[in-house]
Design a protein around this motif. Structure first.
Motif, PDB file in Angstrom:
ATOM      1  N   GLU A  38      -1.291  11.474  -2.738  1.00  0.00           N
ATOM      2  CA  GLU A  38      -1.348  12.906  -2.449  1.00  0.00           C
ATOM      3  C   GLU A  38      -2.769  13.456  -2.515  1.00  0.00           C
ATOM      4  O   GLU A  38      -3.024  14.557  -2.018  1.00  0.00           O
ATOM      5  CB  GLU A  38      -0.471  13.663  -3.447  1.00  0.00           C
ATOM      6  CG  GLU A  38       1.017  13.303  -3.362  1.00  0.00           C
ATOM      7  CD  GLU A  38       1.842  14.075  -4.372  1.00  0.00           C
ATOM      8  OE1 GLU A  38       1.231  14.811  -5.178  1.00  0.00           O
ATOM      9  OE2 GLU A  38       3.077  13.945  -4.358  1.00  0.00           O
ATOM     10  N   SER A  85       0.855  -1.190   0.000  1.00  0.00           N
ATOM     11  CA  SER A  85       0.000   0.000   0.000  1.00  0.00           C
ATOM     12  C   SER A  85       0.892   1.241   0.000  1.00  0.00           C
ATOM     13  O   SER A  85       1.809   1.352   0.808  1.00  0.00           O
ATOM     14  CB  SER A  85      -0.911   0.010   1.238  1.00  0.00           C
ATOM     15  OG  SER A  85      -0.133  -0.020   2.419  1.00  0.00           O
ATOM     16  N   THR A  86       0.637   2.140  -0.936  1.00  0.00           N
ATOM     17  CA  THR A  86       1.453   3.349  -1.066  1.00  0.00           C
ATOM     18  C   THR A  86       0.630   4.571  -0.691  1.00  0.00           C
ATOM     19  O   THR A  86      -0.593   4.606  -0.842  1.00  0.00           O
ATOM     20  CB  THR A  86       1.952   3.504  -2.509  1.00  0.00           C
ATOM     21  OG1 THR A  86       0.821   3.528  -3.389  1.00  0.00           O
ATOM     22  CG2 THR A  86       2.855   2.344  -2.891  1.00  0.00           C
ATOM     23  N   ASN A  87       1.320   5.573  -0.165  1.00  0.00           N
ATOM     24  CA  ASN A  87       0.642   6.833   0.172  1.00  0.00           C
ATOM     25  C   ASN A  87       0.284   7.590  -1.103  1.00  0.00           C
ATOM     26  O   ASN A  87       0.954   7.489  -2.128  1.00  0.00           O
ATOM     27  CB  ASN A  87       1.553   7.704   1.044  1.00  0.00           C
ATOM     28  CG  ASN A  87       1.794   7.071   2.402  1.00  0.00           C
ATOM     29  OD1 ASN A  87       0.908   6.418   2.952  1.00  0.00           O
ATOM     30  ND2 ASN A  87       2.986   7.263   2.951  1.00  0.00           N
ATOM     31  N   THR A 135      -6.776  10.021   1.528  1.00  0.00           N
ATOM     32  CA  THR A 135      -6.347   9.112   2.586  1.00  0.00           C
ATOM     33  C   THR A 135      -6.805   7.694   2.253  1.00  0.00           C
ATOM     34  O   THR A 135      -7.911   7.489   1.745  1.00  0.00           O
ATOM     35  CB  THR A 135      -6.953   9.533   3.937  1.00  0.00           C
ATOM     36  OG1 THR A 135      -6.645  10.923   4.180  1.00  0.00           O
ATOM     37  CG2 THR A 135      -6.392   8.683   5.063  1.00  0.00           C
ATOM     38  N   ILE A 136      -5.931   6.728   2.563  1.00  0.00           N
ATOM     39  CA  ILE A 136      -6.216   5.332   2.248  1.00  0.00           C
ATOM     40  C   ILE A 136      -6.728   4.614   3.495  1.00  0.00           C
ATOM     41  O   ILE A 136      -6.175   4.756   4.585  1.00  0.00           O
ATOM     42  CB  ILE A 136      -4.954   4.617   1.724  1.00  0.00           C
ATOM     43  CG1 ILE A 136      -4.482   5.259   0.418  1.00  0.00           C
ATOM     44  CG2 ILE A 136      -5.214   3.135   1.508  1.00  0.00           C
ATOM     45  CD1 ILE A 136      -3.202   4.665  -0.111  1.00  0.00           C
ATOM     46  N   TYR A 139     -10.721   4.999  -0.585  1.00  0.00           N
ATOM     47  CA  TYR A 139      -9.959   6.240  -0.757  1.00  0.00           C
ATOM     48  C   TYR A 139     -10.870   7.420  -0.416  1.00  0.00           C
ATOM     49  O   TYR A 139     -11.906   7.609  -1.051  1.00  0.00           O
ATOM     50  CB  TYR A 139      -9.459   6.387  -2.199  1.00  0.00           C
ATOM     51  CG  TYR A 139      -8.465   5.333  -2.606  1.00  0.00           C
ATOM     52  CD1 TYR A 139      -7.099   5.575  -2.533  1.00  0.00           C
ATOM     53  CD2 TYR A 139      -8.896   4.100  -3.108  1.00  0.00           C
ATOM     54  CE1 TYR A 139      -6.176   4.611  -2.921  1.00  0.00           C
ATOM     55  CE2 TYR A 139      -7.991   3.127  -3.503  1.00  0.00           C
ATOM     56  CZ  TYR A 139      -6.634   3.391  -3.401  1.00  0.00           C
ATOM     57  OH  TYR A 139      -5.717   2.438  -3.791  1.00  0.00           O
TER      58      TYR A 139
END
Length: 238
Positions: free
Chosen positions: A206, A202-204, A209-210, A236
């Motif tokens: 911009e 899981s990637t952040n 929020t995940i 998301y």
């Protein structure tokens, strides 16, 4: 004297008849074998085991296979109808029943499938009433190889075929701040169990929020193996 002779003759005929009946009802010849579809696999690669049980008469009840454990591996039974067949050895035909299992090894090196006990019910030769017998296979050894050198084992997956697809719960157009989108990434791995499919990173982002959810795992079987599925669900908040 005549009465004694008749009595002696009767006893002789009775003993002869009893001996013939006993001779006809000798125990059935029953044995079991274990065979692999290959003798060398990689970590996580399925190894199919076929347990075959033979009898010189016939089976009057379903076979009962012992539940065993293998150190450094997972043994899974293929829940299918046992396959019946007939083999010819010499001039005699022997009915046989097969049951398949799949070994998923997770330890590198030589491993052993222990002796497998099977409870059978077959009549003696010359009779029809089934008698319970327990037979056992011989233990079998197999070799487990590691992944290629330099491979990240946390991302390692052994499978015949892998497919990945994704879906969204709404079109990715005209999105505004405050919207919540759900994304599902589905992974199907033929020949692997769902628990062996590694999670996705899981990637952040911009733009929001995940919020990841608990993945959905499932296993589906065919005649020779399993197919595992893993569905990653992520929300998301834009």
């Amino acid at each position: 004297m005549k009465l004694k002779f008749i009595t002696y003759l009767y006893l002789l005929l009775f003993c002869s008849f009893s001996y013939t009946v006993l001779a006809q009802k000798k125990p059935a010849k029953i044995w079991a074998t274990a065979s692999f579809n290959k003798n060398k696999v990689m970590v996580g690669e399925p190894l199919v085991v076929t347990i075959s049980v033979y009898t010189s008469t016939w089976f009057t009840k379903l076979l009962i296979f012992e539940e065993i454990q293998i150190k450094g591996a997972l043994l899974v039974r293929l829940e299918q109808r046992s396959g019946a067949k007939t083999v010819t050895i010499g001039r005699k035909q022997y009915p046989a029943i097969e049951q398949r299992f799949v070994i998923y090894p997770n330890a590198i090196g030589e491993n052993t499938l222990p002796s497998f006990k099977v409870k059978t019910t077959s009549p003696p030769e010359g009779d029809y009433k089934g008698l319970e017998r327990t037979v056992a296979t011989k233990e079998r050894k197999f070799m487990v190889q590691g992944p290629p050198e330099g491979m990240d084992t946390s991302k390692w997956l052994t499978a015949y075929d892998v497919t990945i697809s994704e879906t969204w719960d709404k079109p990715l157009t005209n999105i505004t701040a405050g919207d919540v989108l759900e994304r599902r990434i589905s992974i199907r791995a033929s020949g692997a169990l769902a628990a062996a499919i590694p999670p996705l990173d899981s990637t952040n982002i911009e733009f929001g929020t995940i919020y990841p959810k608990t993945p959905l795992l499932g296993n589906f079987q065919n005649s020779a193996s399993f197919t595992g599925s893993r569905i990653e669900i992520t929300n998301y908040l834009i």
